[in-house]
Design a protein around this motif. Structure first.
Motif, mmCIF file in Angstrom:
data_model
loop_
_atom_site.group_PDB
_atom_site.id
_atom_site.type_symbol
_atom_site.label_atom_id
_atom_site.label_comp_id
_atom_site.label_asym_id
_atom_site.label_seq_id
_atom_site.Cartn_x
_atom_site.Cartn_y
_atom_site.Cartn_z
ATOM 1 N N GLU A 68 0.848 -1.188 0.000
ATOM 2 C CA GLU A 68 0.000 0.000 0.000
ATOM 3 C C GLU A 68 0.885 1.240 0.000
ATOM 4 O O GLU A 68 1.823 1.350 0.797
ATOM 5 C CB GLU A 68 -0.917 0.028 1.235
ATOM 6 N N ASN A 129 -4.679 4.789 -2.066
ATOM 7 C CA ASN A 129 -5.871 5.357 -1.422
ATOM 8 C C ASN A 129 -6.465 6.456 -2.292
ATOM 9 O O ASN A 129 -5.755 7.365 -2.729
ATOM 10 C CB ASN A 129 -5.509 5.935 -0.050
ATOM 11 N N GLU A 161 -8.082 1.880 -3.123
ATOM 12 C CA GLU A 161 -8.745 1.735 -1.830
ATOM 13 C C GLU A 161 -9.715 2.888 -1.635
ATOM 14 O O GLU A 161 -9.312 4.055 -1.623
ATOM 15 C CB GLU A 161 -7.706 1.700 -0.699
ATOM 16 N N ASP A 191 -11.740 0.165 2.070
ATOM 17 C CA ASP A 191 -10.772 0.339 3.155
ATOM 18 C C ASP A 191 -11.497 0.440 4.503
ATOM 19 O O ASP A 191 -12.662 0.838 4.547
ATOM 20 C CB ASP A 191 -10.001 1.635 2.889
ATOM 21 N N LYS A 212 -10.857 -4.445 3.162
ATOM 22 C CA LYS A 212 -9.773 -4.475 4.139
ATOM 23 C C LYS A 212 -10.406 -4.318 5.515
ATOM 24 O O LYS A 212 -11.075 -3.303 5.785
ATOM 25 C CB LYS A 212 -8.781 -3.330 3.880
HETATM 26 MG MG MG Z 1 -5.726 2.367 2.809
#
Ligand code: MG
Ligand code: C2E
Ligand code: MG
Ligand code: MG
Length: 303
Positions: A68, A129, A161, A191, A212
């Protein structure tokens, strides 16, 4: 009305309010200066903004699967400012558009470099993200597509995400942006799953490929039976819907063990590594180094 509560109250209220507003304005002004300057070849350099990478691993073996990308701001006088202290301000002020484009481009560029040098395997992915405001930009799918083309990175190794709130407040534009990006072939995961209010229906209505599990639910594993039940439920639901599951914030072998028993396949957290700069990431996690030497006397297996 704070004023009607007396002059003392007013002063206290006013000064703390004032301080908060000022702090936000300071961050906004400094963030504007920190924005990457675009160069003629389309790349963008920022002396203050960097990306750190945190490995996402196979939970049982610790084998590297992806990473990530997490933004880091090294402020010239205040030092490191965590994303939690400036990303929300960037969202409110619209600065996130430029920052977000830079994050996307820089992470894809880094992935291309790692792929070219053989540092990572062909399936290794980078997760980026993407904030709610970015998803309201109808140009995002085109920007993403041309970024991938520019660096020759296949969409299947890029994961976006998004937050649960995106699914709940989705507008027609956001829906279309998500659909187009999924059509492009990138994966889309939710996320911090479980912290918002999303239900099974949301996951089915949106083109998401995974979740996640928020670290709030990972923290209590092995101690808190309720956390274990939540993770069990999320895992069962995800598997029924064909969604991938990553557990985030894994810090202890106990948490790792419980997650593995619950059928969670992928993990991310301090147990394996903090987010680290790309150079260190390459050194520590390089596929070039992870090929184990055959122990002496082992049979040669034809491949
Ligand atoms: Mg994230
Ligand atoms: P996130 O996307 O949920 O990222 C995971 C956060 O958990 C990261 O915090 C990471 O450093 C932290 N973390 C990782 N392992 C552990 C662990 O074992 N224990 C604990 N307690 N924490 C762990 P970070 O880097 O401070 O980022 C915070 C949030 O800021 C991110 O949460 C994400 O929502 C946002 N963010 C970060 N980079 C970007 C970016 O490039 N764009 C956007 N839009 N948001 C970003
Ligand atoms: Mg998260
Ligand atoms: Mg989080």
């Amino acid at each position: 009305q704070a004023k009607s509560e007396g002059p003392g109250k007013w002063t206290m209220f006013d000064s703390s309010m004032h301080q908060r507003v000022r702090e936000r304005v300071d961050i906004e002004v400094d963030l504007r200066k920190a924005l990457p300057a675009e160069t003629s070849d389309g790349s963008a350099v920022s002396p203050q903004l960097h990306l750190a990478y945190q490995p996402i691993v196979e939970l049982r073996t610790g084998g590297l699967l992806g990473a990530e990308a997490l933004i880091r701001w090294n402020h010239p006088t205040r030092g490191a400012i965590p994303p939690g202290a400036f990303i929300p301000i960037a969202e409110d002020t619209g600065l996130i558009a430029k920052i977000g484009r830079w994050v996307l481009r820089e992470s894809v560029r880094q992935l291309a470099e790692w792929r070219r040098t053989g540092t990572v395997t062909d399936d290794f992915w980078v997760s980026v993200n993407v904030s709610p405001r970015q998803l309201r930009d109808p140009h995002l799918p085109d920007v993403l597509a041309s970024t991938l083309t520019d660096y020759g990175v296949p969409p299947r190794v890029v994961v976006l995400e998004i937050t649960e709130s995106v699914m709940i407040d989705a507008s027609a534009v956001t829906d279309e942006v998500l659909r187009q990006m999924r059509e492009l072939g990138v994966r889309i995961v939710v996320d911090d799953f479980g912290t918002g209010y999303s239900a099974l229906g949301y996951l089915r209505r949106h083109p998401v490929t995974g979740v996640k599990i928020d670290r709030a639910f990972v923290r209590g594993l092995g101690v808190d039976a309720e956390d274990e039940e939540i993770v069990r439920a999320v895992t069962a639901m995800s598997s029924a819907l064909g969604l991938t599951v990553v557990a985030e914030g894994v810090e202890t072998p106990t948490q790792q063990g419980v997650l593995a028993e619950l059928g969670v396949v992928m993990g991310q957290g301090m147990l394996w590594s903090a987010p680290i700069g790309p150079a260190r990431f390459g050194e520590r996690w390089s596929a070039l180094r992870s090929v184990p030497a055959l122990p002496p006397g082992s049979p040669v297996v034809p491949s």
